[in-house]
Design an enzyme around this catalytic site. Structure first.
Site, PDB file in Angstrom:
ATOM      1  N   ASP A  21      -4.938  -9.416  -0.870  1.00 29.66           N
ATOM      2  CA  ASP A  21      -4.826  -7.885  -0.895  1.00 29.66           C
ATOM      3  C   ASP A  21      -5.033  -7.534   0.543  1.00 29.66           C
ATOM      4  O   ASP A  21      -4.628  -8.499   1.426  1.00 29.66           O
ATOM      5  CB  ASP A  21      -6.469  -7.557  -1.731  1.00 29.66           C
ATOM      6  CG  ASP A  21      -6.206  -6.294  -2.160  1.00 29.66           C
ATOM      7  OD1 ASP A  21      -5.312  -5.334  -1.383  1.00 29.66           O
ATOM      8  OD2 ASP A  21      -7.226  -5.421  -2.596  1.00 29.66           O
TER       9      ASP A  21
HETATM   10  C1  NOJ Z   1      -5.850  -2.716  -1.859  1.00 30.46           C
HETATM   11  C2  NOJ Z   1      -6.454  -2.517  -3.017  1.00 30.46           C
HETATM   12  O1  NOJ Z   1      -7.507  -3.332  -3.114  1.00 30.46           O
HETATM   13  C3  NOJ Z   1      -4.861  -3.463  -4.021  1.00 30.46           C
HETATM   14  O2  NOJ Z   1      -5.511  -3.226  -5.683  1.00 30.46           O
HETATM   15  C4  NOJ Z   1      -3.565  -2.853  -3.544  1.00 30.46           C
HETATM   16  O3  NOJ Z   1      -2.565  -3.014  -4.413  1.00 30.46           O
HETATM   17  C5  NOJ Z   1      -3.517  -2.862  -2.029  1.00 30.46           C
HETATM   18  N1  NOJ Z   1      -4.051  -2.456  -0.904  1.00 30.46           N
HETATM   19  C6  NOJ Z   1      -1.827  -2.683  -1.708  1.00 30.46           C
HETATM   20  O4  NOJ Z   1      -2.121  -0.884  -1.714  1.00 30.46           O
END
Ligand code: NOJ
Length: 743
Positions: free
Chosen positions: A290
């Protein structure tokens, strides 16, 4: 033409292969592909390899705390192999061109984005969709999202989010499929199928990404990014099954989660990423972190610096670093120092190149950048119709006193009141990708469209969503007083749920309750339409409103879909997938809890609160219809089930009302005595059936001993002999009951 590009060209005809959506896991690549990838890896230097494992955000959208100004230079240097938050056929074509024409090896970029519930045509938030219990509709919504996203140059979505979540304070409940593992597992598979289709090589399919691995939904106290401590039994029984199901369904990528699990951050967690995901489940796609979650292992207190964090991540099983630039900065040195083997590096690079191959990017890197498809597919009438259909299927009728709903279109004056009544922007909810709120239909517009010339519609705002100004209330009271019925559109702003949007108080925000109370004084019937991303505590509304329709954030067609339900053009059939508590002090509150040794009773010394009942306001599986259903004749074809046999369970369901309607018939089971204590009920099956007035249907379920398996004290997963209760009914609380024995 450079040699690598030449190989791509020569082999491009042999490279097509079919992704079989029904097979177990991702299909093997043909030998020609493996050869091509081997030869490519051989020619890459360490920097280029680290580049393939690096993902940076563009500046078209912002989905996290950090930005990088120079990502285009990084593309030109071959130091970044994937970009997210960029879309648009022309825009992505230009980025791709840099990678293909200006880097040494011309390896195509992979372009990702959070296409969570639609791309430009926005569908209901996933929690809403899950309340439809309609797997085909959810697959279709993901399919349409992929069709639109792929036309705009996207190859990869960061969905489905399959985190089971039982705490409505956590804003990300909006993005998931609710609290139940069985239903969540089926939905997870349906959504992967929708995004990836049957053939990843088709230009309108995209890689799905199962996230967030793992246990992110159990963030302590419902606060986003918080730590998680849980037994392996709960992890494996409740949280992991949807993840595993997507591996079996052939999902191409996985995303790690932000939380730590039992003290080890998920992004550096070898147990999760290698022991379980690769070795137990046989996952063959790639694992992305993430957003900066490698770097965040420093703040977790797990490592001292980014370089150590990178080492932990890659050796735990991470293949691609999202936005952290840790692999970018340190991976080459870690390999040169011998801390990361070149085999591990090559393995990660291979997984990424395989994904690019599966998409057909080596064959034609521009195949997803289609201005023509962009024009014809995006927000097409067909896509909007599908969005309207699933939006109305997602809505849950929570209350309908004296059948005040459906409204008649010519029933005098309808007052449409509330901060979310004349609002387009909020209708599409959080994580609405490239969706444009201005293209959404507001509640007021939807009602006006439906009523047309047959009735009168008046409007007042009444209050803002989330401030303490009482200035608009009197006008709303005046408008209500001159009307026959009030539709009150209340709830949350879109960004009060989703990421980084936890709430400690889940009441209606601002002065909305004061508004509702003032309107109630007028004596007019109040129909509440709730627009929100999580269950709210709505005891007063439950007691005082005439009707409550939970609409969630319904997406682009919000107002039309709401009007369809309010006027009975669609008979509501949604059922809650997340429990509504009476008080936030009860959470986490979920239907499939285990019993205590002192279940609640009149006796003082039992497990209960002094100030609130143990029961929810609305339980899992609950939802009303404009008709009524009666259940009778619950039958089992045997009382004793042997380990090699199966049990048939049947029940008769009759539409006892005046209009046709759909019912979600739910099957729950309880293992009465277990080697470890078992939940009081667990969903094991459901059927959504349509019945005409007076019509009766027999609904059948089959249970096999393996459906009764659980992790016992030795952590072996098997069914245990003994007595089981069967419950069939219209919600987790309103059921008929029978017994059988597993022998
Ligand atoms: C953080 C989020 O937790 C995740 O779900 C997302 O895909 C990413 N950012 C990218 O935007």
């Amino acid at each position: 033409m450079n040699p690598i590009k030449y190989i791509f060209f020569l082999t491009s005809f042999a490279l097509l292969f079919i992704f079989d959506g029904n097979s177990q896991g991702l299909p093997e690549l043909p030998a020609t592909a493996n050869k091509m990838i081997d030869s490519l890896i051989e020619q890459m230097n360490l920097e280029e390899k680290a580049g393939q494992l690096t993902l940076f955000t563009s500046d078209i959208d912002v989905t996290g705390p950090t930005m990088r100004d120079n990502y285009k230079e990084d593309i030109l240097k071959g130091r970044v192999g994937a970009i997210f938050n960029a879309y648009g056929a022309d825009y992505t074509r230009n980025l791709q061109k840099m990678a293909i024409e200006e880097t040494r090896l011309g390896i195509p970029l992979l372009l990702g984005y959070d296409v969570i519930h639609g791309h430009q045509t926005i569908f209901p938030i996933p929690l809403g969709e899950s309340c439809s219990w309609d797997l085909a509709a959810m697959e279709k919504s993901a399919r349409i999202a992929a069709v639109e996203a792929s036309a705009q140059g996207l190859h990869w979505t960061y969905a489905p989010m399959v985190d089971i979540a039982r705490d409505p304070r956590w804003g990300r409940v909006a993005e998931g499929a609710g609290e139940d593992t069985y239903l969540g597992t089926l939905i997870a598979k349906a959504r992967v199928k929708g995004f990836q289709g049957d053939n990843l090589n088709a230009p309108n399919t995209i890689l799905a990404c199962t996230k967030h691995f793992a246990a992110y939904g159990a963030a302590l106290a419902g606060r986003d990014y918080n730590t998680v401590d849980m037994s392996d039994r709960v992890l494996r029984e409740v949280y992991l099954p949807p993840f595993k199901a997507t591996v079996d369904a052939g999902v191409a990528t996985f995303m790690t989660s932000f939380n730590d699990l039992n003290g080890v951050p998920a992004t550096g967690n070898h147990y999760l990423l290698t022991d379980i995901l690769r070795d137990e489940w046989g996952f063959k796609g790639f694992v992305v972190t993430d957003y900066t979650s490698i770097n965040e292992m420093v703040a977790h207190g797990f490592v001292a610096n980014n370089k150590e964090a990178g080492l932990e991540a890659i050796n735990a099983g991470v293949d691609m670093d999202m936005q952290g630039a840790v692999f970018y900065d340190h991976l080459v040195a870690l390999v040169k120092e011998g801390k990361v083997t070149e085999d591990r590096l090559n393995e990660a690079v291979r997984y990424v190149l395989e994904a690019k191959y599966r998409l057909g990017l080596f064959n034609d890197p521009y195949r997803y950048c289609s201005t023509e498809r962009e024009e014809t597919n995006i927000l097409s009438a067909e896509h909007r119709a599908a969005a309207r259909d699933i939006a109305r299927k997602s809505m849950v009728l929570l209350k309908n006193e004296n059948q005040v709903l459906p409204l008649k279109k010519n029933a005098g004056t309808i007052a449409v009141i509330g901060p979310l009544a004349d609002n387009k922007k909020e209708m599409i909810g959080s994580w609405s990708a490239a969706g444009d709120g201005n293209k959404a239909i507001s509640v007021l517009e939807g009602i006006k469209n439906a009523v047309s010339d047959s009735g009168k519609v008046v409007y007042a705002k009444g209050s803002n969503i989330n401030d303490d100004s009482l200035d608009f209330i009197q006008e709303a009271v005046d408008v209500a007083s001159t009307s026959d019925v009030v539709v009150l559109a209340l709830g949350e702003a879109a960004l009060m749920s989703g990421e980084a949007a936890s709430r400690a108080d889940i009441n209606l925000p601002g002065v909305q309750l004061e508004l509702a109370k003032a309107i109630q004084e007028t004596g007019k019937p109040i129909i509440v339409v709730l627009l929100n991303g999580r269950p709210l505590t709505i005891n007063w509304l439950n007691e005082n409103a005439s009707a409550i329709l939970e609409a969630w954030f319904p997406g682009t067609e919000a107002g039309n879909a709401i009007a369809d339900v309010l006027f009975g053009d669609y008979n509501p059939s949604g059922k809650l997938t997340l429990t509504f508590p009476r008080s936030v002090g009860q959470v986490p509150l979920f239907y499939n809890h285990r019993n205590t040794g002192r279940p609640i009773s009149e006796n003082k010394y039992t497990s209960k609160y002094l100030d609130v009942p143990n029961t929810p306001l609305y339980p899992f599986g609950y939802g009303l219809s404009y008709t009524t259903f009666s259940y009778s004749d619950l039958r089992l074809n045997k009382q004793n089930l042997t380990m090699n046999d199966s049990l048939n369970i049947s029940v008769s369901v009759k539409n006892t009302g005046k209009v046709k309607g759909e019912e979600v018939v739910q099957l729950y089971i309880q293992d009465v005595v277990g080697n470890v204590t078992r939940p009081v009920k667990e969903l094991k099956g459901f059927r959504k059936i349509m019945l005409n007035p007076g019509e009766e249907k027999m609904v059948e379920f089959v249970i096999k001993p393996n459906d009764l398996a659980f992790y016992n004290q030795d952590m072996s997963f098997k069914p245990e002999k003994g007595e089981f209760k069967v419950f069939v009914g219209t919600s987790s609380e309103d059921v008929k009951e029978a017994l059988f024995t597993l022998q």
